[in-house]
Design an enzyme around this catalytic site. Structure first.
Site, PDB file in Angstrom:
ATOM      1  CD  GLU A  74      33.313  39.719  48.917  1.00 49.01           C
ATOM      2  OE1 GLU A  74      33.048  38.591  48.430  1.00 49.01           O
ATOM      3  OE2 GLU A  74      34.173  39.889  49.796  1.00 49.01           O
TER       4      GLU A  74
ATOM      5  CD  GLU B 202      31.641  30.631  45.972  1.00 51.76           C
ATOM      6  OE1 GLU B 202      32.738  30.065  46.118  1.00 51.76           O
ATOM      7  OE2 GLU B 202      30.811  30.785  46.893  1.00 51.76           O
TER       8      GLU B 202
END
Length: 280
Positions: free
Chosen positions: A103, A125
């Site tokens: 991730e 992100e």
């Protein structure tokens, strides 16, 4: 009516005291829980060997994921890495670290020390395609102007996950989602909360990796077989599962295989989810 007031008051005070005691007991459990167990499974030397490049200058999360923050976060989840025999416990921790590595990966095919040595490189992100607000979810309504993009080791996403994680961990995830990318211990807590929490119809990742999950008839029909691949399905199956040769799934498997070697455990079967239908 008046003659019943003292009885009702006593009953109220009794229930209140029991409730308060339970909350205090839970708080004491977290505050007094000794992290020696996780430190024996993942000593600092192994953590540093796993995350060789997390503090590389090329990683935006440089300095954000120290060993101490990981250990401190596990105090809130005493069942993490403590269920099953010695090898089961090590395998679960290896699987968790592998998933959060994917991730947050900063690796590439020809990266120094290989593509699976660059976990925990990002803390949020980059260039999200949306603010991850599910407006149909009325239980956890989005706050205007807030983004529920991926943050932390598990890249916690969507308003409903921030809301539930916040309630469980004691912060306002809807109003202050940015905290997950600004507080190292909280970031690890959100990842462990997601790992340990069942979200029906999905089992918890923890239950899958410690062999406590028993597939239902519907699960078997969807070929949702127990193993590391099912954990991937739980985390991001809607985008990655049921797709032969998906590179994201292969990356997750690659991290797990490397970490399993470092932990000296086997990976088990059913590593990918290419033949599984995503959870509804």
């Amino acid at each position: 009516m008046e003659k019943h007031i003292p009885l009702l008051l006593c009953l109220f005070l009794f229930v209140f005291s029991i409730s308060s005691s339970l909350h205090e007991t839970e708080a004491r459990k977290h505050s007094k829980y000794k992290p020696a167990r996780i430190m024996s499974l993942v000593p600092r030397s192994l953590y540093d060997q796993i995350f060789i490049h997390k503090d590389n200058n090329a990683c935006p999360a440089k300095g954000f994921y120290p060993y101490e923050a990981f250990v401190e976060a596990t105090r809130w989840f005493p069942r993490f890495g403590s269920v099953g025999n010695f090898w089961t416990r090590r395998r679960e921790v290896a699987a968790f670290l592998a998933q959060i590595s994917h991730e947050t990966t900063g690796g590439w095919a020809t990266a120094p020390d290989g593509p699976y040595a660059w976990g925990l490189c990002f803390k949020e992100e980059v260039s999200p395609q949306s603010n991850y607000c599910d407006e149909t979810n009325k239980d956890w309504p989005c706050v205007p102007g807030k983004s529920y993009k991926g943050r932390g080791p598990i890249q916690l996403s969507w308003n409903y996950n921030y809301g539930q994680a916040g309630r469980a961990l004691g912060f306002d995830g809807l109003q202050n989602p940015e905290l997950v990318a600004n507080n190292s211990v909280l970031a690890f807590k959100t990842a462990l909360w997601f790992w340990m929490t069942e979200q029906i119809p999905k089992p918890s990742c923890h239950d899958v990796m410690v062999n406590r999950y028993r597939p239902t008839k519907a699960d078997r029909a969807a070929n949702q077989t127990v193993g590391y691949g099912l954990v991937t399905n739980i985390i991001n199956g809607g985008l990655e599962c049921g797709i032969p040769g998906d590179g994201r799934v292969s990356d997750r498997v690659g991290y797990f295989q490397r970490y399993a070697q470092l932990f000296k455990v086997n990976t088990g079967s059913n590593l990918d989810c290419e033949n599984q239908r995503p959870f509804a």
